[in-house]
Design a protein around this motif. Structure first.
Motif, mmCIF file in Angstrom:
data_model
loop_
_atom_site.group_PDB
_atom_site.id
_atom_site.type_symbol
_atom_site.label_atom_id
_atom_site.label_comp_id
_atom_site.label_asym_id
_atom_site.label_seq_id
_atom_site.Cartn_x
_atom_site.Cartn_y
_atom_site.Cartn_z
ATOM 1 N N UNK A 11 44.524 44.864 34.719
ATOM 2 C CA UNK A 11 45.198 43.935 35.253
ATOM 3 C C UNK A 11 44.819 42.618 34.905
ATOM 4 N N UNK A 12 45.875 41.674 34.456
ATOM 5 C CA UNK A 12 45.623 40.442 33.744
ATOM 6 C C UNK A 12 45.979 39.242 34.700
ATOM 7 N N UNK A 13 45.180 38.202 34.281
ATOM 8 C CA UNK A 13 45.469 36.839 34.983
ATOM 9 C C UNK A 13 46.899 36.415 34.719
ATOM 10 N N UNK A 14 47.781 36.083 35.787
ATOM 11 C CA UNK A 14 49.161 35.451 35.615
ATOM 12 C C UNK A 14 49.091 33.952 35.382
ATOM 13 N N UNK A 15 47.931 33.386 35.446
ATOM 14 C CA UNK A 15 47.689 31.877 35.422
ATOM 15 C C UNK A 15 46.428 31.373 34.992
ATOM 16 N N UNK A 16 46.365 30.216 34.667
ATOM 17 C CA UNK A 16 44.955 29.747 34.237
ATOM 18 C C UNK A 16 44.387 29.003 35.358
ATOM 19 N N UNK A 17 43.069 29.244 35.575
ATOM 20 C CA UNK A 17 42.323 28.592 36.696
ATOM 21 C C UNK A 17 40.999 29.190 36.800
ATOM 22 N N UNK A 18 40.486 29.054 38.085
ATOM 23 C CA UNK A 18 39.175 29.639 38.280
ATOM 24 C C UNK A 18 39.096 30.795 39.106
ATOM 25 N N UNK A 19 38.486 31.898 38.661
ATOM 26 C CA UNK A 19 38.644 33.219 39.456
ATOM 27 C C UNK A 19 37.533 33.255 40.422
ATOM 28 N N UNK A 20 37.977 33.721 41.543
ATOM 29 C CA UNK A 20 37.197 34.110 42.763
ATOM 30 C C UNK A 20 37.348 35.292 43.296
ATOM 31 N N UNK A 21 36.088 36.129 43.372
ATOM 32 C CA UNK A 21 36.217 37.471 43.938
ATOM 33 C C UNK A 21 36.273 37.434 45.654
ATOM 34 N N UNK A 22 36.007 36.394 46.266
ATOM 35 C CA UNK A 22 35.999 36.118 47.660
ATOM 36 C C UNK A 22 36.983 35.267 48.162
ATOM 37 N N UNK A 23 37.524 35.599 49.279
ATOM 38 C CA UNK A 23 38.486 34.444 49.987
ATOM 39 C C UNK A 23 37.615 33.237 50.259
ATOM 40 N N UNK A 24 36.579 33.333 50.585
ATOM 41 C CA UNK A 24 35.747 32.091 51.158
ATOM 42 C C UNK A 24 34.283 32.396 50.580
ATOM 43 N N UNK A 53 47.726 43.487 43.365
ATOM 44 C CA UNK A 53 47.703 44.336 42.649
ATOM 45 C C UNK A 53 49.169 45.060 42.314
ATOM 46 N N UNK A 54 49.586 45.315 41.171
ATOM 47 C CA UNK A 54 50.970 45.966 41.089
ATOM 48 C C UNK A 54 50.668 47.332 40.724
ATOM 49 N N UNK A 55 49.660 48.159 40.801
ATOM 50 C CA UNK A 55 49.453 49.248 40.809
ATOM 51 C C UNK A 55 48.525 49.813 41.742
ATOM 52 N N UNK A 56 48.587 51.060 42.010
ATOM 53 C CA UNK A 56 47.676 51.685 43.117
ATOM 54 C C UNK A 56 46.408 52.581 42.117
ATOM 55 N N UNK A 57 45.326 52.670 42.599
ATOM 56 C CA UNK A 57 44.327 53.459 41.766
ATOM 57 C C UNK A 57 43.120 53.108 42.156
ATOM 58 N N UNK A 58 41.884 53.193 41.391
ATOM 59 C CA UNK A 58 40.622 52.766 41.612
ATOM 60 C C UNK A 58 40.027 51.810 40.773
ATOM 61 N N UNK A 59 39.451 50.826 41.191
ATOM 62 C CA UNK A 59 38.710 49.811 40.239
ATOM 63 C C UNK A 59 37.502 50.506 39.455
ATOM 64 N N UNK A 60 37.749 50.430 38.151
ATOM 65 C CA UNK A 60 36.702 50.943 37.243
ATOM 66 C C UNK A 60 35.792 49.971 36.854
ATOM 67 N N UNK A 61 36.177 48.477 36.569
ATOM 68 C CA UNK A 61 35.389 47.732 35.791
ATOM 69 C C UNK A 61 36.193 46.277 36.410
ATOM 70 N N UNK A 113 45.490 32.417 30.784
ATOM 71 C CA UNK A 113 46.668 33.172 31.060
ATOM 72 C C UNK A 113 46.551 34.369 30.401
ATOM 73 N N UNK A 114 46.692 35.374 30.994
ATOM 74 C CA UNK A 114 46.891 36.918 30.210
ATOM 75 C C UNK A 114 45.611 37.514 30.025
ATOM 76 N N UNK A 115 44.468 36.876 30.609
ATOM 77 C CA UNK A 115 43.002 37.268 30.296
ATOM 78 C C UNK A 115 43.042 38.583 31.039
ATOM 79 N N UNK A 116 42.501 39.664 30.589
ATOM 80 C CA UNK A 116 41.971 40.952 31.594
ATOM 81 C C UNK A 116 41.096 40.492 32.594
ATOM 82 N N UNK A 117 41.346 41.071 33.931
ATOM 83 C CA UNK A 117 40.297 40.779 34.844
ATOM 84 C C UNK A 117 39.742 42.030 35.509
ATOM 85 N N UNK A 118 40.676 43.356 35.435
ATOM 86 C CA UNK A 118 40.374 44.377 36.065
ATOM 87 C C UNK A 118 40.669 45.711 35.162
#
Length: 159
Positions: free
Chosen positions: A84-97, A130-138, A149-154
């Motif tokens: 799963x890749x980043x659709x935009x340029x920006x700052x990545x956050x794993x939490x909503x707040x 997510x555009x797919x169903x599955x299990x987060x591996x990394x 943009x287009x950087x792998x995230x998950x």
């Protein structure tokens, strides 16, 4: 002018071979500068024109890797995983707040449409679903890190 239009403009200028483009609209001033020698780099400045005497501006620098480098590829044993890749340029956050739990962890089961992270771009927080169903591996990016943009995230195991 919205974020998608700015991203499309940046891509267009980068592919056109033009050294510099300046665009001024009612409330936005954009300068895109491209250097095409050896290393390809692109600098974009976005300035919001003030509605009152206080000057407010947002500067968005962007670096594009040289054309000869390839993105970091997962090892061959991960070939059955979906990236799963980043659709935009920006700052990545794993939490909503800061006081809320992470959206997903390694081992989390996800469904199509689940929110995986938030990417902040120009003071806008964009939920990445997510555009797919599955299990987060990394999880390939650290919390509060800049992403391209287009950087792998998950990595997701769809099985």
């Amino acid at each position: 002018m919205d974020l998608k239009e700015i991203q499309n403009l940046i891509k267009f200028v980068a592919n056109s071979g033009v050294a510099e483009v300046k665009l001024e609209m009612d409330d936005v001033k954009i300068t895109i500068r491209t250097t095409l020698e050896g290393n390809v780099s692109e600098t974009t400045y976005v300035q919001q024109m003030p509605a009152h005497p206080v000057i407010q501006q947002a500067v968005v620098p962007q670096q594009i890797a040289p054309a000869t480098t390839t993105p970091v590829a997962p090892p061959a044993e991960n070939s059955n995983y979906i990236t799963i890749k980043s659709p935009i340029i920006g700052t990545f956050y794993r939490k909503p707040t800061p006081d809320k739990p992470m959206f997903v962890e390694v081992g989390s089961t996800i469904a199509k449409g689940d929110v995986l992270c938030v990417i902040e771009a120009m003071k806008l927080f964009n939920e990445i679903e997510s555009e797919v169903a599955g299990k987060i591996v990394k999880i390939l990016v650290d919390d509060m890190s800049p992403v391209e943009y287009d950087q792998p995230l998950f990595l997701v195991d769809p099985s």
